[in-house]
Design a protein around this motif. Sequence first.
Motif, PDB file in Angstrom:
ATOM      1  N   LEU A   1       0.829  -1.205   0.000  1.00 45.01           N
ATOM      2  CA  LEU A   1       0.000   0.000   0.000  1.00 45.01           C
ATOM      3  C   LEU A   1       0.867   1.261   0.000  1.00 45.01           C
ATOM      4  O   LEU A   1       0.575   2.222  -0.722  1.00 45.01           O
ATOM      5  CB  LEU A   1      -0.934  -0.002   1.206  1.00 45.01           C
ATOM      6  CG  LEU A   1      -1.915   1.158   1.298  1.00 45.01           C
ATOM      7  CD1 LEU A   1      -2.859   1.159   0.103  1.00 45.01           C
ATOM      8  CD2 LEU A   1      -2.694   1.080   2.597  1.00 45.01           C
ATOM      9  N   LEU A   2       1.926   1.252   0.766  1.00 44.94           N
ATOM     10  CA  LEU A   2       2.838   2.401   0.789  1.00 44.94           C
ATOM     11  C   LEU A   2       3.472   2.629  -0.580  1.00 44.94           C
ATOM     12  O   LEU A   2       3.516   3.758  -1.073  1.00 44.94           O
ATOM     13  CB  LEU A   2       3.916   2.190   1.851  1.00 44.94           C
ATOM     14  CG  LEU A   2       4.976   3.269   1.944  1.00 44.94           C
ATOM     15  CD1 LEU A   2       4.350   4.573   2.439  1.00 44.94           C
ATOM     16  CD2 LEU A   2       6.095   2.849   2.858  1.00 44.94           C
ATOM     17  N   PHE A   3       3.961   1.549  -1.196  1.00 50.15           N
ATOM     18  CA  PHE A   3       4.534   1.680  -2.539  1.00 50.15           C
ATOM     19  C   PHE A   3       3.490   2.174  -3.531  1.00 50.15           C
ATOM     20  O   PHE A   3       3.803   2.993  -4.402  1.00 50.15           O
ATOM     21  CB  PHE A   3       5.116   0.350  -3.021  1.00 50.15           C
ATOM     22  CG  PHE A   3       6.523   0.111  -2.563  1.00 50.15           C
ATOM     23  CD1 PHE A   3       7.565   0.868  -3.047  1.00 50.15           C
ATOM     24  CD2 PHE A   3       6.798  -0.890  -1.652  1.00 50.15           C
ATOM     25  CE1 PHE A   3       8.860   0.646  -2.631  1.00 50.15           C
ATOM     26  CE2 PHE A   3       8.089  -1.122  -1.221  1.00 50.15           C
ATOM     27  CZ  PHE A   3       9.124  -0.351  -1.715  1.00 50.15           C
ATOM     28  N   ALA A   4       2.262   1.697  -3.428  1.00 53.08           N
ATOM     29  CA  ALA A   4       1.203   2.138  -4.334  1.00 53.08           C
ATOM     30  C   ALA A   4       0.952   3.631  -4.183  1.00 53.08           C
ATOM     31  O   ALA A   4       0.849   4.349  -5.183  1.00 53.08           O
ATOM     32  CB  ALA A   4      -0.079   1.350  -4.062  1.00 53.08           C
ATOM     33  N   ILE A   5       0.864   4.094  -2.955  1.00 58.22           N
ATOM     34  CA  ILE A   5       0.616   5.525  -2.719  1.00 58.22           C
ATOM     35  C   ILE A   5       1.753   6.368  -3.274  1.00 58.22           C
ATOM     36  O   ILE A   5       1.526   7.380  -3.938  1.00 58.22           O
ATOM     37  CB  ILE A   5       0.398   5.787  -1.218  1.00 58.22           C
ATOM     38  CG1 ILE A   5      -0.927   5.177  -0.776  1.00 58.22           C
ATOM     39  CG2 ILE A   5       0.433   7.280  -0.913  1.00 58.22           C
ATOM     40  CD1 ILE A   5      -1.126   5.154   0.721  1.00 58.22           C
ATOM     41  N   VAL A   6       2.978   5.936  -3.031  1.00 54.90           N
ATOM     42  CA  VAL A   6       4.134   6.700  -3.525  1.00 54.90           C
ATOM     43  C   VAL A   6       4.154   6.725  -5.051  1.00 54.90           C
ATOM     44  O   VAL A   6       4.374   7.773  -5.665  1.00 54.90           O
ATOM     45  CB  VAL A   6       5.449   6.122  -2.959  1.00 54.90           C
ATOM     46  CG1 VAL A   6       6.655   6.734  -3.641  1.00 54.90           C
ATOM     47  CG2 VAL A   6       5.526   6.341  -1.466  1.00 54.90           C
ATOM     48  N   PHE A   7       3.907   5.577  -5.698  1.00 49.46           N
ATOM     49  CA  PHE A   7       3.937   5.539  -7.160  1.00 49.46           C
ATOM     50  C   PHE A   7       2.757   6.280  -7.779  1.00 49.46           C
ATOM     51  O   PHE A   7       2.878   6.806  -8.881  1.00 49.46           O
ATOM     52  CB  PHE A   7       3.978   4.097  -7.673  1.00 49.46           C
ATOM     53  CG  PHE A   7       5.374   3.565  -7.832  1.00 49.46           C
ATOM     54  CD1 PHE A   7       6.148   3.895  -8.933  1.00 49.46           C
ATOM     55  CD2 PHE A   7       5.923   2.743  -6.873  1.00 49.46           C
ATOM     56  CE1 PHE A   7       7.432   3.414  -9.077  1.00 49.46           C
ATOM     57  CE2 PHE A   7       7.209   2.250  -7.006  1.00 49.46           C
ATOM     58  CZ  PHE A   7       7.965   2.590  -8.114  1.00 49.46           C
ATOM     59  N   ILE A   8       1.629   6.351  -7.101  1.00 49.71           N
ATOM     60  CA  ILE A   8       0.483   7.076  -7.650  1.00 49.71           C
ATOM     61  C   ILE A   8       0.635   8.582  -7.446  1.00 49.71           C
ATOM     62  O   ILE A   8       0.381   9.372  -8.356  1.00 49.71           O
ATOM     63  CB  ILE A   8      -0.833   6.567  -7.024  1.00 49.71           C
ATOM     64  CG1 ILE A   8      -1.127   5.149  -7.539  1.00 49.71           C
ATOM     65  CG2 ILE A   8      -2.000   7.498  -7.337  1.00 49.71           C
ATOM     66  CD1 ILE A   8      -2.271   4.457  -6.834  1.00 49.71           C
TER      67      ILE A   8
END
Length: 68
Positions: free
Chosen positions: A16-23
């Motif tokens: 989830l953290l990686f998703a937020i950062v990439f989005i």
Amino acid sequence: MALDKAFVMIVALAFLLFAIVFIVTPEYALTLTTEQTLNSVTAIVDLRATYGGLFLAIAILLFWLLAK
């Protein structure tokens, strides 16, 4: 069994953290992970959709599995 669920929760939160950062900031995420830069708007949108979407889908799947 609690240790298993805790491990899956940690992995889900990481995705989830990686998703937020990439989005939210795909340029920063790419520079942070591969030390490369993006040179077009299309590349930024592609990175956001591909990696942000993939990581978000994996996180949702892991949270759904935890709820079962």
